[in-house]
Scaffold this motif. Structure first.
Motif, short mmCIF file in Angstrom:
data_model
loop_
_atom_site.label_atom_id
_atom_site.label_comp_id
_atom_site.label_asym_id
_atom_site.label_seq_id
_atom_site.Cartn_x
_atom_site.Cartn_y
_atom_site.Cartn_z
N GLU A 148 -4.76 32.37 1.68
CA GLU A 148 -6.08 31.90 1.25
C GLU A 148 -6.98 31.56 2.44
O GLU A 148 -8.17 31.37 2.30
N GLU A 149 -6.40 31.45 3.64
CA GLU A 149 -7.19 31.08 4.80
C GLU A 149 -7.09 32.17 5.85
O GLU A 149 -6.09 32.89 5.94
N ASN A 150 -8.10 32.30 6.66
CA ASN A 150 -8.06 33.23 7.78
C ASN A 150 -7.47 32.48 8.97
O ASN A 150 -8.18 31.86 9.76
N ILE A 151 -6.14 32.54 9.08
CA ILE A 151 -5.44 31.74 10.09
C ILE A 151 -5.08 32.62 11.27
O ILE A 151 -4.52 33.71 11.12
N GLU A 152 -5.40 32.14 12.46
CA GLU A 152 -4.96 32.81 13.67
C GLU A 152 -3.46 32.53 13.87
O GLU A 152 -3.06 31.39 13.98
N VAL A 153 -2.65 33.60 13.86
CA VAL A 153 -1.21 33.43 13.99
C VAL A 153 -0.86 33.25 15.46
O VAL A 153 -1.08 34.13 16.29
N ILE A 154 -0.36 32.08 15.79
CA ILE A 154 -0.01 31.74 17.17
C ILE A 154 1.48 31.88 17.34
O ILE A 154 2.26 31.20 16.66
N SER A 155 1.91 32.79 18.19
CA SER A 155 3.34 33.05 18.36
C SER A 155 3.94 32.03 19.31
O SER A 155 3.80 32.14 20.52
N VAL A 156 4.55 31.02 18.75
CA VAL A 156 5.22 29.99 19.53
C VAL A 156 6.69 29.96 19.14
O VAL A 156 7.02 29.73 17.98
N THR A 157 7.55 30.26 20.08
CA THR A 157 8.99 30.17 19.82
C THR A 157 9.57 29.15 20.78
O THR A 157 8.87 28.25 21.24
N GLY A 158 10.85 29.27 21.08
CA GLY A 158 11.47 28.34 22.02
C GLY A 158 11.70 26.97 21.42
O GLY A 158 11.66 26.78 20.19
N ILE A 159 11.93 26.01 22.30
CA ILE A 159 12.28 24.66 21.85
C ILE A 159 11.16 24.05 21.03
O ILE A 159 11.37 23.51 19.94
N ARG A 160 9.93 24.13 21.54
CA ARG A 160 8.82 23.49 20.83
C ARG A 160 8.57 24.16 19.49
O ARG A 160 8.33 23.48 18.47
N GLY A 161 8.66 25.48 19.44
CA GLY A 161 8.48 26.17 18.18
C GLY A 161 9.53 25.78 17.16
O GLY A 161 9.23 25.60 15.98
N SER A 162 10.78 25.64 17.61
CA SER A 162 11.86 25.21 16.71
C SER A 162 11.59 23.83 16.16
O SER A 162 11.77 23.57 14.96
N LEU A 163 11.13 22.92 17.00
CA LEU A 163 10.89 21.54 16.57
C LEU A 163 9.69 21.45 15.63
O LEU A 163 9.70 20.68 14.66
N ILE A 164 8.65 22.24 15.87
CA ILE A 164 7.50 22.25 14.96
C ILE A 164 7.92 22.80 13.60
O ILE A 164 7.53 22.29 12.55
N LYS A 165 8.72 23.85 13.62
CA LYS A 165 9.20 24.43 12.38
C LYS A 165 10.02 23.42 11.58
O LYS A 165 9.83 23.26 10.37
N SER A 166 10.92 22.72 12.25
CA SER A 166 11.72 21.70 11.57
C SER A 166 10.86 20.56 11.05
O SER A 166 11.09 20.03 9.97
N MET A 167 9.84 20.18 11.83
CA MET A 167 8.93 19.14 11.39
C MET A 167 8.15 19.59 10.16
O MET A 167 7.91 18.80 9.22
N ASP A 168 7.77 20.86 10.12
CA ASP A 168 7.04 21.40 8.97
C ASP A 168 7.91 21.38 7.71
O ASP A 168 7.43 21.10 6.61
N VAL A 169 9.20 21.69 7.88
CA VAL A 169 10.12 21.63 6.74
C VAL A 169 10.20 20.20 6.21
O VAL A 169 10.13 19.96 5.00
N LYS A 170 10.34 19.24 7.12
CA LYS A 170 10.44 17.83 6.72
C LYS A 170 9.19 17.40 5.97
O LYS A 170 9.28 16.75 4.91
N ARG A 171 8.04 17.80 6.49
CA ARG A 171 6.78 17.36 5.90
C ARG A 171 6.54 17.97 4.52
O ARG A 171 6.06 17.31 3.60
N SER A 172 6.90 19.23 4.35
CA SER A 172 6.57 19.95 3.12
C SER A 172 7.60 19.79 2.02
O SER A 172 7.40 20.27 0.91
N SER A 173 8.70 19.14 2.29
CA SER A 173 9.77 19.02 1.30
C SER A 173 9.39 18.02 0.22
O SER A 173 8.59 17.11 0.42
N SER A 174 10.02 18.19 -0.94
CA SER A 174 9.74 17.29 -2.06
C SER A 174 10.68 16.09 -2.07
O SER A 174 10.64 15.28 -3.00
#
Length: 967
Positions: free
Chosen positions: A35-61
């Motif tokens: 629904e949004e025109n999002i610029e996809v920023i390719s971030v991997t490595g340690i910081r990318g892993s931690l952001i991904k895990s943080m996103d899971v925590k935030r979005s969970s029910s």
């Protein structure tokens, strides 16, 4: 349908897409992106892993924490358990220095359900605890730890449900591939060398991304070792009023310094052992995933996962068993007194035992699964999942799954142990003067054990959207778990020795030292008067040579497959054979609704799950009809050669409600509340039928164990509250409170039986010997009986055996049978979880810290505080991480080999390090260095007091260097 969702940063949303987080997040994440025109920023490595895990925590029910892959084929740690311990509230048990089993919020491995892509996995441990050492991390995309429950969750996880997620090709379209090589140097081994690890993953999609294939494989070798100091079967505990008229008791006279008072309790050690172990492990993993999406509304998946872990173990040990003759001791203060120095002197030389073993096991499992998702209409989504999974633990050596072949020199004139330091220090009169020519073969045990677990699980799930009225989740599940455990022992009870000293070639017995192999500090006997010869001699003798000679030259009354008593048997039907079937049916429904209150987005989930379980246990165990006093401290049971058969059944059913509420009170601040009722099933060993008697008893009693298929699960009412502030794209802080009101705890109770077996150390012959010699010292009593009652039918002078007999008025031998039962006690377990993650702008520097406080109003196994601190840096192609993990002391068991006496694992901490660099000149190439336990910490287990050491194990650091290429 109109939905209101928590606000996520564009960076977090784009990372979810780049890193393939679709399998870990609700479906609306992808909807937002479209629904949004999002610029996809390719971030991997340690910081990318931690952001991904943080996103899971935030979005969970609910309350969920996770670990995510840093890149395809690259998990933060080689071992999944090592990664999980960095999550708030998670602690691990280690085996030979490697993460093995997981506890969450104080609940041990048996009360945390492990699933692979949502499927319950069979185990090779014989219990419900999953061994993470069996699975490699290269094919893992993430691990979720669900700390609150929903109706759709399979039952069994009171502490948590841990879901392991593997790579799916359609979640990450296009060609993805990686290959890695690693060289591992484990400092704990004395005989090993640098070992290799290889891994690879290939993933691709075809036909406009409608068909996908993913293939991953890994091969790892590891050579390791450890040094252990042990107190044999444990400590024997007595009231202070008990004197040496009872076996194991101590005199109430001047031979005791600071003797415990009548109001105290005191403990005495059974033995002191030094054990030196080498281990070789070969782990092979592979997974194939095929996915097909003929139309946008259908995705079908077929997958097969294979895991194999071969472990070969060799050991040498030296030990002195205390015979409980009159002792001279120096005591600590009460109320639980421990001998700081325990000392015995013998009228005739006793044995200095040196044992060895060489065994191997294979842990092997395979899982075939099928899944189909169908978006039937805009408002209805249906999913069917089925899998058949088999896990087996079996022998992988011609010498069995475990074994002990013992030799001894009968030169020990005294034995004493100083328990005042971390390391117990053993002194043996005549011990350092022992020669190879003094050694002779004594008893042996060769064991074959195998456990097989098979799970057939079928799950049908649906999700129906009600426009603005929310949605309904519903489903049914059928799970059948079959466990089959078999054990057969070939045990020679020649503990007094066979043949003669000098039979064995001196070249087979190279001498070595003991104390230079330990780093822990021990006492020096300065608390007592007298001369103590600290034992520093051990023969690291050749198992194969001694076994071959013994098999060719000594006869025995038992035999294995090789025709003598020096090898195992595969006649599993002759001894312990247990089969358990657990059939469960479940149905659930959950209502979900989201909206806004005064501009604050919220979502709420109400669920009910009904589950019914039937248990059937069939067992065949060995029967016994006699007892022989074969050595000073050993009474061996005589088998009938026949089995005792038994079948028992049990059943239970539960209605389990759940409630989760989440609200974003201000932007990026989320509050959560949850209530649920959950169950934790008894482990498979506890629900096995049949009574298994220990084949060796002492002069007081024998032992054994029995299962109980009628056990009910542990029940828990759970309350959770948490607050989370996501104040930057890769930073957050959170605090949570949890409370679990539990009942139906499973505890061990001792049931005393006699089994119609007579105790040869109790009747007319024994009493006459005690009266004549004026002592209960076993050697003197046995010598008198052999000298004066040689004509008695129960006395075999040639083989030095005294048999139990009704004709000699022997009493029946008492057996203490350990039996699990549901306790009437209830307990409240509650605690706090604190977590923070912060990155300092674009500097690349970040810190992660968490602390968990856990408390209980009962002494429960596994309850402990935990903490983690991680420092990370990632910039300019350079990545580094230093992690500190700490776990406070905890109750690890409620019994020792001597009875219902506790075991405590002392506080432990470990520092790990990893560094990597992306080679700029070769795109996709990364080199790395890793170090585990770099300060070489050791573990220590104790009894009632710090001085009552039960086990001290030293492993060492493990280092690896390698390269990974991704294209």
């Amino acid at each position: 349908m109109k939905t209101t969702k928590f606000t996520k940063t564009k960076l977090a949303t784009s990372l979810s897409l780049v890193l393939g987080v679709g399998s870990m997040l609700p479906a609306y994440a992808a909807d937002e992106a479209s629904e949004e025109n999002i610029e996809v920023i390719s971030v991997t490595g340690i910081r990318g892993s931690l952001i991904k895990s943080m996103d899971v925590k935030r979005s969970s029910s609910g309350v969920v924490d996770s670990i995510s892959a840093e890149d395809i084929g690259k998990f933060p740690d080689t071992n999944l358990a090592e990664s999980l311990q960095r999550i708030t509230g998670v602690s691990i048990d280690r085996s030979n220095g490697e993460g093995s089993k997981v506890s969450v919020r104080g609940f041990g491995p048996d009360y945390n359900l492990i699933t692979l892509n949502g499927r319950q996995m069979p185990v090779t441990t014989g219990t419900r605890s999953f061994d993470f050492a069996n699975i490699a991390s290269e094919s893992i995309s993430g691990v979720e730890v669900h700390k609150t429950s929903q109706a759709s969750d399979s039952t069994g996880g009171i502490g948590s449900t841990i879901n392991i997620l593997t790579h799916k090709p359609l979640n990450s379209p296009g060609l993805k591939a990686t290959v890695g090589v690693k060289a591992v140097d484990d400092k704990s081994t004395d005989n090993g060398s640098v070992t290799p690890e290889l891994s690879g993953l290939y993933s691709n999609t075809f036909a406009d991304d409608t068909f996908g294939i993913s293939l991953s494989a890994s091969y790892q070798e590891r050579e390791s070792g450890n040094q252990q100091a042990q107190v044999g079967t444990g400590w024997r505990t007595f009231p202070g009023t008990t004197d040496n008229s009872e076996w194991g008791g101590v005199a109430n006279d001047d031979s005791q310094i600071n003797r415990p008072g009548d109001e105290d309790f005191y403990s005495v050690p059974q033995t002191t052992v030094y054990r030196f172990e080498e281990q070789q492990r070969t782990r092979t993993n592979g997974q194939l995933v095929l996915q097909y999406s003929p139309v946008d509304s259908v995705v079908a998946s077929l997958d097969y996962t294979y895991m194999r872990n071969d472990i070969d173990t060799q050991f040498n040990d030296v030990s002195a068993w205390f015979n409980f003759v009159p002792s001279e001791n120096v005591w600590s203060d009460g109320p639980y007194a421990t001998p700081l120095i325990y000392s015995e002197t013998y009228d005739s030389p006793a044995d200095l035992s040196m044992a060895a073993g060489d065994s191997g096991v294979r842990n092997e499992s395979g899982s075939l699964g099928f899944n189909i998702e169908w978006q039937a209409t805009d408002d209805l989504k249906l999913t069917f999942d089925a899998h058949n999974s088999v896990a087996e633990n079996k022998p992988n050596s011609p010498y069995g799954s475990s074994n002990t072949l013992s030799t001894a020199a009968f030169v020990r004139t005294s034995a004493a142990t100083d328990f005042s330091g971390d390391l117990p220090v053993l002194a043996v009169g005549g011990g350092n003067a022992v020669t190879a020519a003094d050694m002779m073969v004594t008893g042996s045990v060769f064991t074959n054990s195998r456990n097989k677990s098979e799970i057939d699980q079928y799950q049908f799930d649906g999700e129906y959207y009600l426009e603005d009225a929310g949605s309904i989740d519903f489903g049914v599940a059928i799970t059948n778990v079959n466990n089959h455990s078999q054990t057969v022992n070939v045990q020679r009870n020649d503990w007094g020795g066979v043949g003669s000293a000098g039979d064995l070639d001196d070249a087979w017995f190279p001498a070595d030292t003991i104390h230079d192999k330990f780093d822990a500090n021990g006492g020096d006997f300065s608390l007592a008067d007298g001369d103590f010869d600290i034992l520093n001699t051990i023969f690291m003798w050749d198992f194969d040579s001694v076994r071959d000679y013994a098999a060719a030259n000594y006869t025995s009354s038992v035999s294995g497959d090789c025709g003598n008593g020096f090898c195992p048997s595969t006649n599993y039907a002759s001894e312990t054979d247990r089969y358990t079937e657990e059939e469960s049916q479940a149905v659930y429904v959950q209502y979900n609704y989201d909206n806004e209150i005064a501009g604050m987005p919220y979502d709420v989930h109400f669920g009910l799950r009904y589950e019914q379980t039937d248990v059937t246990s069939t067992a065949a165990v060995a029967g016994y009809d006699g007892a022989d006093w074969i050595a000073e401290t050993e009474i061996a049971l005589s088998a009938t050669g026949e089995q005792v058969f038994e079948t028992k059944k049990g059943d239970y059913d539960y209605l389990l409600p759940s409630f989760n509420f989440n609200i974003e009170v201000v932007e990026d601040v989320i509050l959560r509340a949850a209530y649920s009722e959950t169950i934790g099933r008894p482990d498979y060993t506890a629900i096995q039928g049949g009574t298994v008697l220990s084949t060796l008893a002492n002069r007081t009693n024998g032992g054994g164990s029995a299962g109980n298929p009628t056990l009910l699960p542990l029940e828990s009412e759970n309350i959770d509250f948490s607050a989370e502030w996501y104040y930057a794209p890769s930073s957050y802080v959170s605090v949570g409170y949890f409370r679990k009101d539990t009942k139906n705890f499973i505890s061990s109770e001792i049931v005393q039986t006699t089994n119609g077996i007579y105790n040869p150390a109790s009747g007319d012959l024994y009493k006459a010997a005690v009266a004549a010699t004026g002592t209960t010292e076993a050697g003197a009593v046995r010598d008198y009986i052999f000298a004066n009652f040689a004509d008695n039918a129960a006395v075999d002078v040639d083989n030095q055996i005294i048999s139990g007999s009704a004709d000699n008025n022997d009493a029946l031998l008492n057996f203490n049978i350990s039996t699990p039962s549901n306790s009437a006690n209830s307990a409240v377990i509650d605690g706090w979880e604190f977590a923070a993650q912060h990155f300092f702008g674009e500097s690349g520097l970040g810190v992660i810290a968490n602390y968990t406080l856990v408390d209980s109003d009962l002494a429960l196994v596994g309850i402990s505080d935990t903490a983690n601190a991680v420092l990370v840096y990632e910039n300019y192609g350079f990545q580094a991480r230093m992690a500190y993990n700490w776990r406070d002391e905890f109750l690890s068991a409620t019994s020792q080999g001597t009875g219902l006496f506790p075991q405590y694992t002392e506080a432990y901490s470990q520092i790990d390090l990893s560094v990597s660099y992306d080679i700029e000149q070769v795109e996709g190439l990364t080199v790395f260095f890793e170090g585990l336990n770099i300060t070489e910490e050791y573990t220590r287990v104790r009894g009632y007091t710090d001085d009552q050491v039960l086990n001290l194990t030293e492993t060492g650091a493990r280092y690896s260097i390698g390269a990974r290429y991704t294209f």
